[in-house]
Design an enzyme around this catalytic site. Sequence first.
Site, PDB file in Angstrom:
ATOM      1  N   MET A 282       0.822  -1.222   0.000  1.00  0.00           N
ATOM      2  CA  MET A 282       0.000   0.000   0.000  1.00  0.00           C
ATOM      3  C   MET A 282       0.846   1.258   0.000  1.00  0.00           C
ATOM      4  O   MET A 282       0.722   2.072   0.897  1.00  0.00           O
ATOM      5  CB  MET A 282      -0.944  -0.002   1.185  1.00  0.00           C
ATOM      6  CG  MET A 282      -0.281   0.032   2.544  1.00  0.00           C
ATOM      7  SD  MET A 282      -1.088  -1.036   3.719  1.00  0.00           S
ATOM      8  CE  MET A 282      -0.010  -2.474   3.546  1.00  0.00           C
ATOM      9  N   PRO A 283       1.685   1.434  -1.014  1.00  0.00           N
ATOM     10  CA  PRO A 283       2.507   2.660  -1.041  1.00  0.00           C
ATOM     11  C   PRO A 283       1.653   3.892  -1.349  1.00  0.00           C
ATOM     12  O   PRO A 283       0.598   3.786  -1.974  1.00  0.00           O
ATOM     13  CB  PRO A 283       3.488   2.404  -2.181  1.00  0.00           C
ATOM     14  CG  PRO A 283       3.354   0.960  -2.530  1.00  0.00           C
ATOM     15  CD  PRO A 283       1.970   0.551  -2.130  1.00  0.00           C
ATOM     16  N   PHE A 284       2.144   5.020  -0.882  1.00  0.00           N
ATOM     17  CA  PHE A 284       1.498   6.302  -1.177  1.00  0.00           C
ATOM     18  C   PHE A 284       2.580   7.265  -1.676  1.00  0.00           C
ATOM     19  O   PHE A 284       3.525   7.562  -0.962  1.00  0.00           O
ATOM     20  CB  PHE A 284       0.829   6.875   0.071  1.00  0.00           C
ATOM     21  CG  PHE A 284       0.156   8.184  -0.199  1.00  0.00           C
ATOM     22  CD1 PHE A 284      -1.088   8.216  -0.812  1.00  0.00           C
ATOM     23  CD2 PHE A 284       0.777   9.379   0.114  1.00  0.00           C
ATOM     24  CE1 PHE A 284      -1.700   9.424  -1.087  1.00  0.00           C
ATOM     25  CE2 PHE A 284       0.161  10.584  -0.162  1.00  0.00           C
ATOM     26  CZ  PHE A 284      -1.082  10.608  -0.762  1.00  0.00           C
TER      27      PHE A 284
ATOM     28  N   THR B 164      -1.847   0.820  -4.496  1.00  0.00           N
ATOM     29  CA  THR B 164      -0.819   1.842  -4.678  1.00  0.00           C
ATOM     30  C   THR B 164      -1.496   3.145  -5.117  1.00  0.00           C
ATOM     31  O   THR B 164      -2.197   3.168  -6.123  1.00  0.00           O
ATOM     32  CB  THR B 164       0.214   1.397  -5.739  1.00  0.00           C
ATOM     33  OG1 THR B 164       0.893   0.229  -5.255  1.00  0.00           O
ATOM     34  CG2 THR B 164       1.226   2.494  -6.014  1.00  0.00           C
ATOM     35  N   PHE B 165      -1.293   4.189  -4.302  1.00  0.00           N
ATOM     36  CA  PHE B 165      -1.870   5.506  -4.596  1.00  0.00           C
ATOM     37  C   PHE B 165      -0.768   6.438  -5.099  1.00  0.00           C
ATOM     38  O   PHE B 165       0.344   6.434  -4.569  1.00  0.00           O
ATOM     39  CB  PHE B 165      -2.426   6.154  -3.327  1.00  0.00           C
ATOM     40  CG  PHE B 165      -3.687   5.573  -2.774  1.00  0.00           C
ATOM     41  CD1 PHE B 165      -4.271   4.426  -3.300  1.00  0.00           C
ATOM     42  CD2 PHE B 165      -4.323   6.186  -1.683  1.00  0.00           C
ATOM     43  CE1 PHE B 165      -5.439   3.905  -2.773  1.00  0.00           C
ATOM     44  CE2 PHE B 165      -5.489   5.672  -1.153  1.00  0.00           C
ATOM     45  CZ  PHE B 165      -6.053   4.540  -1.690  1.00  0.00           C
TER      46      PHE B 165
END
Lengths: 67, 67, 67, 67, 67, 67
Positions: D1-3, D40-41
């Site tokens: 869940m990278p931002f 991934t945002f």
Amino acid sequence: MPFVTIRITKEHVTSKQKAQLIEGVTALLQKVMNKNRATTFVIIEEVETDNWGIAGKQVSEIRNQEK
Amino acid sequence: MPFVTIRITKEHVTSKQKAQLIEGVTALLQKVMNKNRATTFVIIEEVETDNWGIAGKQVSEIRNQEK
Amino acid sequence: MPFVTIRITKEHVTSKQKAQLIEGVTALLQKVMNKNRATTFVIIEEVETDNWGIAGKQVSEIRNQEK
Amino acid sequence: MPFVTIRITKEHVTSKQKAQLIEGVTALLQKVMNKNRATTFVIIEEVETDNWGIAGKQVSEIRNQEK
Amino acid sequence: MPFVTIRITKEHVTSKQKAQLIEGVTALLQKVMNKNRATTFVIIEEVETDNWGIAGKQVSEIRNQEK
Amino acid sequence: MPFVTIRITKEHVTSKQKAQLIEGVTALLQKVMNKNRATTFVIIEEVETDNWGIAGKQVSEIRNQEK
């Protein structure tokens, strides 16, 4: 003195909703952390759907496919 | 190579004031930390008063009450 | 009620230097924008040289080459 | 869940370029870190040249001098 | 797909308090904005009291004076 | 002069992976936007799994359930 940033897509967010988010986050920090309301800052950043990506796609494109 | 973000409310900030903030912060980092001016970045983010909350209230609402 | 974030590399920054940055930025915003000192927040984020890249390289690698 | 947040100056960035940045960063995180594309945002923040400073000067001023 | 950042001073925040902040903000965004819980991200950034300034002073200094 | 922030959970990220992310993002901005590598900054922020929430839960809790 908490500082909170809320990023959401810019899709017809009303002033009343913003007021509810600000009050809600401020109350939450007071309740959970006993933080002083007077020095709690909340900023809402509305991001254009062209500028927000998820799963490698622009939200604007995802919204078009949903139509 | 410092990176500085200045968030202020969007209330008639002039281009000259922005220039003064950028020069002032850059000079401060050079003076205090001996940082290289050439790779010092400063970004000014102007936030709508509807989107900034303090003490649980929108700044737009606080401004209205001050009138 | 300005909110300022200063990101610098984590390389022996002293507490006194941090105090000078905080006071300097607060005074600058008061002078240029007439902002209230009492509600001016400054956060200093120290970033490991392994985690900061410039020109495609880690600062830790650049520092090694400088030796 | 990278931002991931990408800040660039607001200078005629096309929607196609934004799509390429979003897809490119998402693919990079999948390749290097084995991160899940679905969570991934990526956010692109376009900053006015008046509000971005480098080496103590506004980019708008630098652009004028380049003309 | 909201993305929320909560910055607080690093002063004995428990894991349970963090869980309550994360659940509270997620529930608030669902209630006020009808946002999908599954893609709501919350990040808590704990900042050393030496690195947080208010009113031109380090919080570490303010805490010392309060003793 | 782009400025990129990559937030990922702090879970055994190697220095080599960080170098690949930094080089990859810098190359992407050069290719898509023709941005100057020399003034492209990339910062990687590793966030403790206790401090990152998704779908209302701490990642640390999600990881425990996965075991």
